[in-house]
Scaffold this motif. Structure first.
Motif, PDB file in Angstrom:
ATOM      1  N   PRO A  49       0.646  -1.143   0.129  1.00  0.00           N
ATOM      2  CA  PRO A  49       0.013   0.013  -0.013  1.00  0.00           C
ATOM      3  C   PRO A  49       0.748   1.186  -0.054  1.00  0.00           C
ATOM      4  N   LEU A  55      -4.266   0.260  -1.412  1.00  0.00           N
ATOM      5  CA  LEU A  55      -4.317  -1.043  -0.787  1.00  0.00           C
ATOM      6  C   LEU A  55      -3.364  -2.095  -1.636  1.00  0.00           C
ATOM      7  N   THR A  58      -2.060  -6.587  -6.796  1.00  0.00           N
ATOM      8  CA  THR A  58      -1.900  -8.278  -6.802  1.00  0.00           C
ATOM      9  C   THR A  58      -0.691  -8.711  -7.383  1.00  0.00           C
ATOM     10  N   VAL A  64      -5.553  -3.304  -5.885  1.00  0.00           N
ATOM     11  CA  VAL A  64      -6.527  -4.049  -4.944  1.00  0.00           C
ATOM     12  C   VAL A  64      -7.864  -3.122  -4.622  1.00  0.00           C
ATOM     13  N   PHE A  65      -7.468  -1.698  -4.403  1.00  0.00           N
ATOM     14  CA  PHE A  65      -8.684  -0.820  -4.167  1.00  0.00           C
ATOM     15  C   PHE A  65      -9.515  -0.828  -5.303  1.00  0.00           C
ATOM     16  N   LEU A  68     -11.554  -4.045  -5.438  1.00  0.00           N
ATOM     17  CA  LEU A  68     -12.216  -4.015  -4.120  1.00  0.00           C
ATOM     18  C   LEU A  68     -13.997  -3.138  -4.607  1.00  0.00           C
ATOM     19  N   TRP A 225     -15.411 -10.157  -5.136  1.00  0.00           N
ATOM     20  CA  TRP A 225     -14.787 -10.370  -3.820  1.00  0.00           C
ATOM     21  C   TRP A 225     -14.173 -11.876  -3.790  1.00  0.00           C
ATOM     22  N   TRP A 244      -2.250  -7.585   2.450  1.00  0.00           N
ATOM     23  CA  TRP A 244      -3.201  -6.707   1.786  1.00  0.00           C
ATOM     24  C   TRP A 244      -4.019  -7.543   0.629  1.00  0.00           C
ATOM     25  N   ASP A 245      -3.455  -8.134  -0.073  1.00  0.00           N
ATOM     26  CA  ASP A 245      -4.101  -8.959  -1.117  1.00  0.00           C
ATOM     27  C   ASP A 245      -5.303  -9.845  -0.521  1.00  0.00           C
ATOM     28  N   THR A 248      -7.798  -7.702   2.285  1.00  0.00           N
ATOM     29  CA  THR A 248      -8.956  -6.747   1.786  1.00  0.00           C
ATOM     30  C   THR A 248     -10.333  -7.216   1.298  1.00  0.00           C
ATOM     31  N   ALA A 252     -13.965  -6.864   3.702  1.00  0.00           N
ATOM     32  CA  ALA A 252     -14.958  -6.262   3.042  1.00  0.00           C
ATOM     33  C   ALA A 252     -16.257  -7.304   3.253  1.00  0.00           C
TER      34      ALA A 252
END
Length: 295
Positions: A49, A55, A58, A64-65, A68, A225, A244-245, A248, A252
């Motif tokens: 990040p 975020l 990958t 990633v954000f 998401l 997701w 984070w991958d 996240t 969610a």
């Protein structure tokens, strides 16, 4: 006091609705919240990040954000689509079985018991594996046509009680047709049950869709997701330190599940006042303080 007014005064409902509203708005306005495409490589593999990628990225360099935000669209669509289908089937069959009785009730009850006997998740796994890489639409349809039995049983039980009330008997004596009695006399008194069934079905559908996709039974070209979890697992995200991958989409799903669960609890409390704990907690707190004051 209307159901809407009671929901607005319920703290659980307010928190749950707020969470759900934020997720829905984020999904709708995803193009305005990120400059990237969910299928566009915009960075190095597993970049942590940063200000450029809030975020991280990958293994394939996707943001990633961004995934998401766009993934929320598919997960919500499957959840609400399958939840609506489950609720409609369960409500219609439950009211018909409870009001009609006789052979109609016996046939619907037999079918319901058959569906309840079959373990739901193994059945879904077999169907999804047979179909292959199932699209979100196929997953929603499978969920809708295999998960309605609980709603039928609950709705039927409540209908059996309501059909003995005076207003239903009066409508029958006036010669009202059966469909009108079921639609305008019985159904309005089942709104709380239908609401609980719908919210619970949406939560079940979102989690189950993510589970099926995580196990590799979804379409890998879809941005959802569940597919994010599947890709993170295949990329060994935790093993290489790219937390984070995988965290996240987990976060969610947990937040969305919390919001839906709070709404469900609130509807349940409104439908059954005995479940309300606010007054009891305040009373017990007062008694404890009084006891401490006397010591």
């Amino acid at each position: 006091m209307s159901v809407l007014t009671q929901l607005l005064r319920n703290r659980k409902a307010l928190v749950g609705v707020t969470i759900l509203a934020i997720v829905i708005l984020v999904a709708i306005f995803a193009p305005l919240l990120t400059e990237y495409s969910p299928t566009q490589r915009v960075g190095r593999p597993h970049q942590p990040p940063s200000t450029d990628h809030l975020l991280g990225t990958t293994r394939l360099g996707y943001d990633v954000f961004t995934r998401l935000l766009y993934g929320a669209r598919i997960s919500l669509a499957v959840g609400f689509g399958a939840g609506l289908l489950i609720t409609v089937i369960g409500t219609v069959l439950g009211i018909i079985a409870g009001y009609k009785g006789g052979v109609v009730d016996e046939v619907i009850t037999f079918l319901t018991n058959m569906v309840l006997v079959i373990p739901n998740l193994p059945l879904l796994l077999v169907l999804a594996a047979f179909i292959g890489q199932a699209s979100p639409l196929v997953i929603a349809v499978i969920l809708g046509f295999t998960s309605w039995a609980w709603g039928v049983r609950v709705t039927r039980s409540e209908t059996l009680s309501i059909r003995q009330r005076d207003f239903v008997k009066s409508a029958e004596m006036l010669g009202e047709p059966s469909w009108r009695i079921m639609a305008f006399e019985i159904f309005p008194n089942l709104i709380s049950i239908v609401g609980i069934n719908f919210i619970g079905s949406v939560l079940f559908a979102v989690i189950t869709e993510a589970t099926l996709e995580f196990l590799g039974l979804g379409d890998p070209n879809t941005v959802s997701w569940g597919i994010m979890l599947y890709n993170a697992q295949n990329a060994s995200a935790l093993s290489v330190g790219a937390w984070w991958d995988i965290l996240t989409p987990c976060f969610a799903l947990a937040v969305l599940g919390l919001g839906l669960a709070l709404i469900n609890f609130a509807i349940d409390e409104i439908a059954n006042p005995r479940l309300r704990t606010g007054g009891m907690l305040a009373r017990w707190t007062g008694l404890i303080r009084r006891g401490e004051g006397t010591l």
